[in-house]
Structure formats: C-alpha cells, structure tokens
Motif scaffolding. Structure first.
Motif, PDB file in Angstrom:
ATOM      1  N   TRP A 163       3.000   1.656  -1.493  1.00 55.80           N
ATOM      2  CA  TRP A 163       1.537   1.270  -1.844  1.00 55.80           C
ATOM      3  C   TRP A 163       0.874   2.258  -2.493  1.00 55.80           C
ATOM      4  O   TRP A 163      -0.250   1.858  -3.025  1.00 55.80           O
ATOM      5  CB  TRP A 163       0.977   0.881  -0.354  1.00 55.80           C
ATOM      6  CG  TRP A 163      -0.248   0.110  -0.294  1.00 55.80           C
ATOM      7  CD1 TRP A 163      -1.556   0.414  -0.016  1.00 55.80           C
ATOM      8  CD2 TRP A 163      -0.214  -1.322  -0.769  1.00 55.80           C
ATOM      9  NE1 TRP A 163      -2.090  -0.828  -0.210  1.00 55.80           N
ATOM     10  CE2 TRP A 163      -1.411  -1.575  -0.484  1.00 55.80           C
ATOM     11  CE3 TRP A 163       0.765  -2.150  -1.169  1.00 55.80           C
ATOM     12  CZ2 TRP A 163      -1.799  -3.207  -0.687  1.00 55.80           C
ATOM     13  CZ3 TRP A 163       0.537  -3.424  -1.466  1.00 55.80           C
ATOM     14  CH2 TRP A 163      -0.930  -4.063  -1.407  1.00 55.80           C
ATOM     15  N   ARG A 222       6.952   1.495  -7.471  1.00 52.66           N
ATOM     16  CA  ARG A 222       5.903   0.723  -7.169  1.00 52.66           C
ATOM     17  C   ARG A 222       5.057  -0.022  -8.388  1.00 52.66           C
ATOM     18  O   ARG A 222       4.800  -1.201  -8.145  1.00 52.66           O
ATOM     19  CB  ARG A 222       4.883   1.759  -6.342  1.00 52.66           C
ATOM     20  CG  ARG A 222       3.678   0.884  -5.569  1.00 52.66           C
ATOM     21  CD  ARG A 222       2.540   1.935  -4.924  1.00 52.66           C
ATOM     22  NE  ARG A 222       2.384   2.869  -5.972  1.00 52.66           N
ATOM     23  CZ  ARG A 222       2.947   4.049  -5.918  1.00 52.66           C
ATOM     24  NH1 ARG A 222       3.718   4.356  -4.960  1.00 52.66           N
ATOM     25  NH2 ARG A 222       2.415   5.150  -7.048  1.00 52.66           N
ATOM     26  N   ASP A 228       4.220   4.754   3.092  1.00 47.80           N
ATOM     27  CA  ASP A 228       2.976   4.668   2.069  1.00 47.80           C
ATOM     28  C   ASP A 228       3.285   4.535   0.763  1.00 47.80           C
ATOM     29  O   ASP A 228       2.710   4.049  -0.309  1.00 47.80           O
ATOM     30  CB  ASP A 228       2.456   6.015   2.354  1.00 47.80           C
ATOM     31  CG  ASP A 228       1.527   6.183   3.526  1.00 47.80           C
ATOM     32  OD1 ASP A 228       1.145   5.164   4.001  1.00 47.80           O
ATOM     33  OD2 ASP A 228       1.057   7.361   3.860  1.00 47.80           O
ATOM     34  N   ASP A 280       4.529  -4.025  -8.510  1.00 50.80           N
ATOM     35  CA  ASP A 280       3.326  -4.637  -8.665  1.00 50.80           C
ATOM     36  C   ASP A 280       3.356  -5.562  -9.839  1.00 50.80           C
ATOM     37  O   ASP A 280       2.759  -6.614 -10.081  1.00 50.80           O
ATOM     38  CB  ASP A 280       2.337  -3.628  -8.620  1.00 50.80           C
ATOM     39  CG  ASP A 280       2.009  -3.030  -7.224  1.00 50.80           C
ATOM     40  OD1 ASP A 280       2.521  -3.667  -6.226  1.00 50.80           O
ATOM     41  OD2 ASP A 280       1.798  -1.973  -7.225  1.00 50.80           O
ATOM     42  N   ARG A 332       1.813  -5.732   3.545  1.00 54.65           N
ATOM     43  CA  ARG A 332       0.633  -5.567   2.417  1.00 54.65           C
ATOM     44  C   ARG A 332       1.031  -6.498   1.172  1.00 54.65           C
ATOM     45  O   ARG A 332      -0.087  -6.397   0.365  1.00 54.65           O
ATOM     46  CB  ARG A 332       0.694  -4.184   2.108  1.00 54.65           C
ATOM     47  CG  ARG A 332       0.356  -3.075   3.275  1.00 54.65           C
ATOM     48  CD  ARG A 332       1.153  -1.862   2.766  1.00 54.65           C
ATOM     49  NE  ARG A 332       2.557  -1.712   3.037  1.00 54.65           N
ATOM     50  CZ  ARG A 332       3.212  -0.534   2.835  1.00 54.65           C
ATOM     51  NH1 ARG A 332       2.567   0.664   2.704  1.00 54.65           N
ATOM     52  NH2 ARG A 332       4.426  -0.468   2.974  1.00 54.65           N
ATOM     53  N   TYR A 333       1.856  -7.281   1.261  1.00 57.93           N
ATOM     54  CA  TYR A 333       2.165  -8.209   0.180  1.00 57.93           C
ATOM     55  C   TYR A 333       1.992  -9.471   0.604  1.00 57.93           C
ATOM     56  O   TYR A 333       2.441 -10.579  -0.166  1.00 57.93           O
ATOM     57  CB  TYR A 333       3.700  -8.073  -0.436  1.00 57.93           C
ATOM     58  CG  TYR A 333       3.935  -6.689  -1.003  1.00 57.93           C
ATOM     59  CD1 TYR A 333       3.629  -6.732  -2.537  1.00 57.93           C
ATOM     60  CD2 TYR A 333       4.252  -5.370  -0.284  1.00 57.93           C
ATOM     61  CE1 TYR A 333       3.716  -5.219  -3.114  1.00 57.93           C
ATOM     62  CE2 TYR A 333       4.588  -4.417  -1.266  1.00 57.93           C
ATOM     63  CZ  TYR A 333       4.221  -4.310  -2.481  1.00 57.93           C
ATOM     64  OH  TYR A 333       4.370  -3.039  -2.979  1.00 57.93           O
TER      65      TYR A 333
END
Length: 285
Positions: A70, A139, A67, A143, A276-277
């Motif tokens: 993200w 994170r 987690d 991003d 997730r990317y």
C-alpha cells in the motif's frame, strides 16, 4: 522501526519470566555437570534476549509486509529486521544446545518448548521481510493494472500484471510460509503476555495480507484465462453503467459460453476479503 527501549510494562513482564527461569537455573546449577565439548550452561539464559529479538522482529516485519502493498517501505528496514531475526536464531540455538547438553526434566522441556516457539517466530519474521521486499517494488504495477482494468483496457492491464505476477506469487508463498511457522507455535510456551500479543497481532496482519493477495491473484487469473471474454464483459459493464448497453447485445453476450463462464467465476471474488482493494475488486463481481 524496531524500538530499542521496552515499555515499563514489557520490562516487568519480561523480568518476571526471566527471573523465574534464572532462579530455576540457579537451583539446578550445582547439579549440572560440565563435560568436555558440552555447551556452557550459562547459554540457557540466552533464551531471554533471543525471545525478545524474535518477538520484536516479527512485529516489525509483519507490519512491513502488510504496508508494502500500500505504501513505500524502506528496504533497509526489512534488511535490518532480517539481520535481527538471524541474531535471534543464533541466540536461541545456543540456548537449545545448552539445554540439550546440560538440563534435565522440566527445566529442559520448558527451555526447548519456548525456544521452538521463538525460532518459529524468527523464521516467520524472515519470511515476512522477504514478502515486504518482493511487494514494495511491484505495488505501482499492480495499481496501474487495476486502474487499466477498470477503464476497460484489458491489454494494458495484462501487460502490467504479467510484468510483476511472479514476484506477487513469490510474495504470497513467503506470507504462507510465515503463517505456517506461526501456526506451529504454542502460545503457552512463550515467556510473556507481550510476546503472545505480538504473535496474535502479527498473525492477524499476515492473514489479512494473504487474503488481499489471493483476491488480486484470482481476479487476474480470470483475465489471463480469456482476455477476449474479459474485454467483452468489461465493455458491456461500462456501457451498462453509462446507460448505453443495448438489451439485445446484452442477451447475445450472455449466450457466449466464454463470457458467461467468466461472469459466473467472477462471483467467487469476495470484496470482504480484499481489504484495501475491496472497492476495486467489487467492481468485477
């Protein structure tokens, strides 16, 4: 969060495994000599609570690690899980010492095999918690670096990435350490099906995280290697998307060895492994 209450099914499974172990211990108890300096034979029963702590901690920390790349995770949760893992190690090591001092034959081997598995779980849990603590604060920069890269701002993307690169690499090593520890566990030595499911699901989750990190690290290694080539290639890609790329300019660009090499190497990116990317990584192939 680590649950303090076991489900009815887990209670039954755990009770059955513990009962078999306790009955075996009870049968051999009169035959176990207690000498000076030897561990208490009763410590062998600490295998049960140590196993439960190791299994639940692994489930928790593997999820926290996954987690953390993200969403926000609570540092206190990871720290608490690490403490529980250390407590599991303490219980399991006492069970091991008692088995080595007091048990013989099949009983001794069963306790040692199970304890080795749960000690590996505990070590993997602590490594997973380390990964969560490393990834959670990086994170936003990761991003931002990806967003800047997609917008064609290579300099800004590199600045963001380099500010957190070492932490990401450290997290990747922590995940690798966890996976190595888990790979050494014999599932058949564990005390219950619930613990085997915890092992399998945690391993899968950490493998997915590992693959995501590998894709991000590889992508930015390409950009780091030749920022100018990256600028040219991304600029051309953005122009092509808008229908503004001059065919002559495109041909000239592909004749540039640095750009050609970068584009060729970018083919090794695998969005299917980026989890997730995936959508953002696919933009750079």
């Amino acid at each position: 969060m680590i649950s303090r209450a076991l489900s009815g099914r887990r209670v039954l499974e755990f009770a059955a495994a513990a009962s078999i172990l306790l009955l075996t211990l009870a049968f051999f108890w009169p035959l176990i000599p207690i000498g000076e300096g030897r561990a208490d034979p009763a410590d062998m029963t600490l295998l049960g609570p140590g196993a439960e702590l190791a299994s639940s901690s692994l489930l928790n920390t593997s999820k926290l690690a996954y987690d953390s790349l993200w969403i926000d995770v609570e540092e206190e949760d990871a720290a608490r899980a690490q403490l529980l893992s250390k407590e599991a190690v303490w219980l399991l090591e006492r069970a091991v010492k008692s088995a080595l001092d007091n048990a013989q034959g099949d009983l001794r081997e069963r306790i040692l095999r199970a304890a080795r598995g749960y000690l590996a779980m505990s070590n993997a849990s602590m490594s997973s918690a380390d990964a969560a603590l490393l990834l959670d604060p990086v994170r936003p920069a990761v991003d931002s670096a990806l967003d800047s890269l997609l917008a064609g701002d290579v300099d800004e993307a590199l600045e963001e990435w380099l500010s957190v690169k070492e932490l990401v690499l450290s997290a990747r090593r922590a995940v690798a350490d966890a996976l190595i520890a888990l790979s050494r566990i014999d599932p058949n030595a564990l005390l219950s099906d619930e613990h085997r499911r915890a092992l399998n699901s945690s391993t899968l989750r950490l493998k997915e995280l590992s693959a995501e990190l590998d894709q991000l690290i590889y992508l930015f290694s390409l950009i780091e290697r030749d920022p100018e080539a990256a600028k040219s290639a991304i600029k051309a890609a953005l122009e092509a998307r808008r229908g503004e790329l001059d065919p002559v300019e495109a041909s000239r660009l592909m004749e540039n060895p640095s750009v050609s090499s970068l584009i060729s190497d970018s083919e090794h990116l695998d969005p299917s492994q980026a989890g997730r990317y995936a959508s953002r990584v696919s933009e750079f192939r």
